[in-house]
Write a protein that holds these residues in place. Structure first.
Motif, short mmCIF file in Angstrom:
data_model
loop_
_atom_site.label_atom_id
_atom_site.label_comp_id
_atom_site.label_asym_id
_atom_site.label_seq_id
_atom_site.Cartn_x
_atom_site.Cartn_y
_atom_site.Cartn_z
N PHE B 183 0.83 -1.21 0.00
CA PHE B 183 0.00 0.00 0.00
C PHE B 183 0.86 1.26 0.00
O PHE B 183 0.55 2.25 -0.66
N LEU B 184 1.97 1.19 0.75
CA LEU B 184 2.85 2.36 0.78
C LEU B 184 3.49 2.59 -0.58
O LEU B 184 3.62 3.72 -1.04
N ALA B 186 2.12 1.74 -3.36
CA ALA B 186 1.03 2.26 -4.20
C ALA B 186 0.88 3.77 -3.99
O ALA B 186 0.77 4.54 -4.95
N ILE B 187 0.90 4.20 -2.72
CA ILE B 187 0.76 5.63 -2.43
C ILE B 187 1.93 6.40 -3.04
O ILE B 187 1.75 7.49 -3.60
N LEU C 69 -7.12 4.19 -0.91
CA LEU C 69 -5.85 3.66 -0.42
C LEU C 69 -5.67 4.01 1.05
O LEU C 69 -5.19 3.20 1.85
N ILE C 73 -5.22 1.46 4.17
CA ILE C 73 -4.10 1.49 5.12
C ILE C 73 -4.62 1.50 6.55
O ILE C 73 -4.10 0.81 7.41
#
Lengths: 255, 214, 218
Positions: B183-184, B186-187, C69, C73
């Motif tokens: 996810f990081l 992706a960000i 997103l 998270i």
């Protein structure tokens, strides 16, 4: 340092913005009941002087006493906290060039806001006084109107009433009529004359020479950040001591 | 999380950017067309457009996407995830673009238009040579703003199975049982794209302000 | 087709509870987001550089991250730090924190556009700190920024639909359930779309109400 009658005692105030020395070593006292008009060409530091008195601007040097109490520096010799400053500021009324009324409050609420919220006085009592003040400035019928619905002259009369509602020791006026259309200036000056006659202690920065001449008890003439000349209006307007004052009077008397 | 995983997310990024670009490129002129229909006050149609825009501005992209993806095949229109995604993006962004264009058209100085008439320009010439260049300029910051909003809703496309940044990240997270790193990553891929658009918008606004001041 | 809508009608309780949840989620996070923004905005305007910079990084960061997103998270990522929230809590936290950043930036923009003198008058009349912000600075900000805040509320409603992905039973989730149970996709989702529309129309009506208040004061 301070004499008994002095409401406001300004001693050696200096202020610079960057390279520009706006105020140099300004000293004067205002005694109870005096109406001091501060005159001088624009850019001479008059407004900054007023803003230094209640520490909206922090002076670089010098002292200011209000009825013997030092403003801005507390008994321990350190700069006052926001809280301490606020308490002192409630004793100094201020009238702004562009009125500075709070747009989200009605006229009456504008008058009541600081006495109730800051001075914590009972609302009922404040309301009664506020209505009396509105009557005094001739705006009783506008109590529940929002400032946006008022003319400039009415706004400034509310501004004056708002300052009076704090029951301040001294009133500061920062060019109270210069943002007004010419035909609206008179109604504001009328209120100010009335206050002068009542013996309110006032410091007024203004360009209204006629008003200064017949309402002031004393003129403070400033140029380039210094007090150049001070004296009663009869002497100042008729036979000024300095050349600069003489030129200034000539220019403004003509205009 | 392996290098191959990062690469997979990067491939997803290519899909995200491609779909967004297609959505923007189709959505821009459609938005303008809708705005013109409203501006010209075409009877009935102008009202229909107004309702369409109002509904679409209130509809979450997920809901719209699910509607298109499941309902269109139901009425005999075969549609895959990618086509559904593009259609949803176009419908969504054109509604917002329509409002930006319309605001520019409403504020267009009437005198300019009359001046063009007075020198004998006919309607389509007037629009192309006089109106369009000016409203493009006025609309630009709003349109760029809408583009950054569009990019920020694209993760929804993963819901119907488009393998974009988000779906790649979700898959890797499920495989490795470590959802946070993908996810990081992706960000880290989204943020520069959005940041670039936001900066572009600020740059255009500042340049236009400076031009007006000069 | 009419039969499809009849099926949706028979599931109206599910749909209404979804609408209710969407409304609760949106209202709670809008209020909480505004409250947080009331703290963030003075920090953005603070003369203490480190404070202003820290909050600026947070606000700009949020504005560069897609909401989905961010919600992922909070829901899937936070457990790595030992913070485990259920879907309702994660949904609320994600919506609130994310939109607080946007609301703070909206209020900052309105603050910068305000005339300086009334605020200065507040200082001159003895207001300071939180009381100055609450009594003198904030009310005109809320009036001036009303329409933009309203737009952000609509954005909150729309972003709440993303939370269907973490199985939060909001409106879109309810429509999905109906569609998968009865295979009536068009009727189910178009009903949801119109319910969202209704919700936004209510917000817009509220905004124009605030705008009437504001226009009396400017």
């Amino acid at each position: 340092m301070t004499n008994d009658m002095a409401v406001l005692d300004v001693a050696g105030i200096s202020k610079r913005f960057g390279d520009l020395q706006v105020l140099s070593d300004i000293s004067f006292t205002v005694t109870r009941g005096e109406t001091v008009c501060v005159l001088g060409p624009s850019g001479s530091g008059k407004s900054t002087l007023l803003r230094c008195i209640n520490w909206l601007e922090r002076p670089d040097a010098g002292q200011i006493y209000l009825n013997g109490d030092r403003i801005g520096i507390n008994n321990g010799g350190v700069v006052m906290s926001d809280r301490e400053l606020s308490r002192v500021r409630t004793r100094i009324g201020m009238v702004f060039q562009h009125f500075a009324l709070w747009p989200h409050l009605t006229v009456l609420q504008n008058l009541m806001e600081a006495p109730v919220q800051v001075q914590r006085r009972p609302a009922a009592e404040v309301r009664e006084e506020a209505m009396a003040l509105l009557a005094k400035v001739g705006l009783s019928d506008k109590a529940d109107v929002f400032p946006a619905r008022l003319s400039g002259g009415q706004k400034q009369r509310v501004g004056i009433a708002r300052a009076l509602a704090m029951k301040p020791d001294v009133l500061l006026f920062d060019e109270p009529t210069s943002a007004l259309d010419p035909e609206l200036v008179g109604e504001v000056l009328l209120v100010m004359r009335e206050l002068a006659r009542e013996g309110r202690t006032m410091v007024i920065v203004t360009h209204e020479m006629g008003f200064a001449r017949d309402a002031a008890t004393r003129i403070l003439f400033m140029d380039r950040g210094r007090v150049v000349e001070t004296g009663p209006p009869e002497r100042f307007f008729v036979s000024p001591d300095t050349e600069r004052a003489r030129q200034f009077i000539q220019r403004y008397a003509a205009g | 999380m392996s290098a191959a995983d990062v690469l997979a997310i990067l491939q997803g990024a290519v899909v995200t950017v491609t779909l967004s670009l297609i959505g923007i490129l189709i959505g821009l002129p459609i938005g303008l067309g809708l705005a013109l229909l409203r501006w010209a006050n075409v009877p009935v149609i102008a009202r229909v457009v107004a309702v369409y825009v109002s509904v679409l501005r209130a509809t979450p992209l997920v809901t719209l996407l699910l509607l298109l993806f499941f309902a269109l095949p139901n009425v005999g229109i075969a549609i895959g995830p990618v086509s559904a995604a593009i259609l949803a993006l176009v419908m969504n962004t054109s509604a917002f673009n329509c409002e930006v264009w319309r605001a520019a058209l409403m504020n267009f100085p009437k005198e300019q238009y009359e001046a063009a008439q007075s020198v004998g320009m006919h309607a389509s010439l007037r629009f192309r040579r006089i109106v369009l260049p000016q409203i493009v300029r006025v609309s630009l910051p709003g349109l760029v703003n809408e583009m950054s909003l569009l990019i920020k809703v694209t993760p929804v496309l993963a819901v119907v199975g488009v393998v974009d940044i988000t779906r790649a990240a979700v898959r890797i997270g499920a495989e490795t049982y470590e959802p946070l790193p993908p996810f990081l990553v992706a960000i880290a891929m989204y943020a520069p794209i959005v940041f670039a658009l936001v900066s572009l918008q600020r740059f255009i606004e500042r340049r236009q302000l400076a031009a007006e001041a000069a | 087709m009419i039969r499809d809508f009849a099926i949706v009608w028979s599931e109206r309780d599910l749909l209404l509870s979804g609408l209710g949840n969407t409304t609760i989620l949106s209202v709670l996070s809008a209020i909480a987001g505004l409250v947080i923004a009331f703290v963030l905005t003075p920090a953005l305007m603070s003369k203490r550089r480190w404070l202003a910079l820290t909050v600026r990084v947070f606000v700009d960061g949020m504005r560069c991250v897609p909401f989905l997103l961010f919600a992922y998270i909070v829901y899937y990522g936070l457990p790595s730090f030992g913070i485990r929230l259920d879907n309702w809590s994660s949904g609320l936290v994600a919506l609130t924190v994310y939109h607080a950043a946007y609301l703070a930036e909206i209020l900052r923009g309105a603050w910068v556009a305000q005339p300086r003198e009334p605020i200065e008058a507040g200082v001159a009349f003895g207001f300071s700190g939180p009381r100055l912000f609450r009594r003198i600075i904030l009310p005109p900000l809320l009036l001036a920024a009303g329409p933009v805040i309203g737009n952000q509320m609509i954005q909150i409603v729309k972003d709440s639909a993303f939370l269907t992905i973490i199985a939060l039973p909001e409106l879109t989730h309810a429509a999905s359930s109906i569609q998968s149970r009865h295979y009536v996709p068009f009727a189910a989702f178009i009903t949801a779309v119109f319910l969202y529309w209704g919700l936004c129309l209510v917000i817009e009506a509220g905004v124009s109400g605030i705008d009437r208040l504001a226009s009396a004061r400017r």
